[in-house]
Design a protein around this motif. Structure first.
Motif: not given
Length: 338
Positions: A30-35, A78-81, A83-94
């Motif tokens: 799984x591809x996971x992104x954060x900032x 990150x949320x859009x990434x 939703x659009x399948x660029x990432x599978x999982x992300x840690x987002x700042x709400x």
């Protein structure tokens, strides 16, 4: 659907292909992104700890390719990434997703939680069921776990105590809810990303900063201020680990359960780690000549009185006076004692 730059997308695809050679044939990567950078406490004690825990709990059935420091997408994308399948999982700042997650901005209200552990317990409960969870699900992602940063303090070039001390100052805030806090004290809220705050203070664009103490050192903000409060409560900030709904629901049930169970443990761990780190930071900064001060009882009472209007302001402006907003506000207050 929002567009991502071709360069960023190509870089992500290239890195994904290169990493496949190291993944066991029967594993799902799984591809996971954060900032956050991997040296930040949120990453060290949160994201990367969760990755390792899930990989161990699933015995390698799931592995992760981690893209920290906005390598896959900017914090606000990150949320859009996901939703659009660029990432599978992300840690987002709400707070970066105020338009789509307005109810989740409740965490920005001042005077509610007193520690990251206390705030995290409240957010975890509200993500388990209710409006905060529902509005995240509506975006096409599933919340796995969430946690908060310690209560925001004020960093400035002078001691900011009574509300009059804040008049007409430019104060760095995170999101629209904290901007309301600054306004209640007679200041102007200025929204600036964390990595840009240091320069903004140096150049005189900011008179003060609202920031969580556990994150100050990551940006070296103690170098550009002379006074830091240690017992205020000027709002908070929440992170939520989200997964693309379709992808998550197609995972084996035991894998889904492992991701959630390990998330529950890591959420409290990273909260506690942040709380525990603060005393050491304060001692170091004091040794460097920074005035670390406690707000007096009179100052706390005056600030609390001035900021009382922020909750109602949030209810009317962000919540549009809805029954849902009232439900969220009342439950958050009950859970935190705010």
């Amino acid at each position: 659907m929002k567009l991502f730059t071709t360069t960023r997308t190509l870089a992500l695809m290239t890195a994904s292909v290169a990493a496949l050679a190291t993944v066991p044939a029967d594993a799902q990567q799984l591809r996971l992104g954060d900032f956050q950078s991997t040296t930040h406490i949120v990453s060290k004690e949160g994201t990367t700890r969760w990755i390792a825990a899930v990989e161990e709990a699933t015995e390698g059935a799931v592995t992760f390719q981690h893209f920290p420091s906005e390598q896959a997408a900017r914090a606000s994308a990150l949320m859009d990434a996901v939703e659009n399948g660029i990432l599978d999982v992300a840690l987002v700042g709400t707070i970066y997703h105020g338009e789509t997650l307005p109810m989740n901005s409740i965490v920005g209200l001042p005077g509610f939680y007193g520690s990251a552990v206390e705030g995290t317990k409240a957010i975890q409960a509200m993500l388990a069921e209710g409006p905060l969870r529902d509005e995240i699900l509506e975006t096409g992602v599933v919340p796995l776990f969430g946690f908060v940063l310690p209560p925001y303090q004020v960093l400035a070039q002078k001691r900011l105590g009574m509300p009059d001390d804040w008049r007409n100052l430019n104060i760095r805030t995170a999101g629209s809810t904290q901007a309301m806090t600054a306004r209640s004290l007679g200041s102007v809220g200025v929204s600036i990303p964390g990595p840009e705050v240091y320069t903004a203070v140096e150049r005189g664009r900011l008179d003060g900063i609202l920031f969580p103490l556990a994150s100050v050192a990551a940006y070296n903000l103690q170098e550009v201020v002379t006074h830091i409060s240690q017992n205020g409560s000027f709002g908070g900030y929440s992170f939520v680990m989200v997964a693309r709904k379709e992808m998550f629901e197609n995972l084996p049930e035991d894998v889904q359960l492992a991701m959630i169970e390990q998330g529950n443990e890591v959420a409290l761990h990273v909260a506690r780690a942040q709380d525990d780190s603060i005393a050491g930071f304060l001692a170091d900064w004091a040794a460097q000549g920074v005035d670390i001060y406690s707000l007096s009882d009179n100052e706390l009472e005056a600030l609390s009185d001035a900021m009382t209007e922020v909750a109602e302001d949030w209810f009317n402006r962000i919540g549009r006076g809805s029954d849902t907003a009232r439900e969220v506000l009342e439950r958050y207050r009950d859970l935190t004692g705010g």
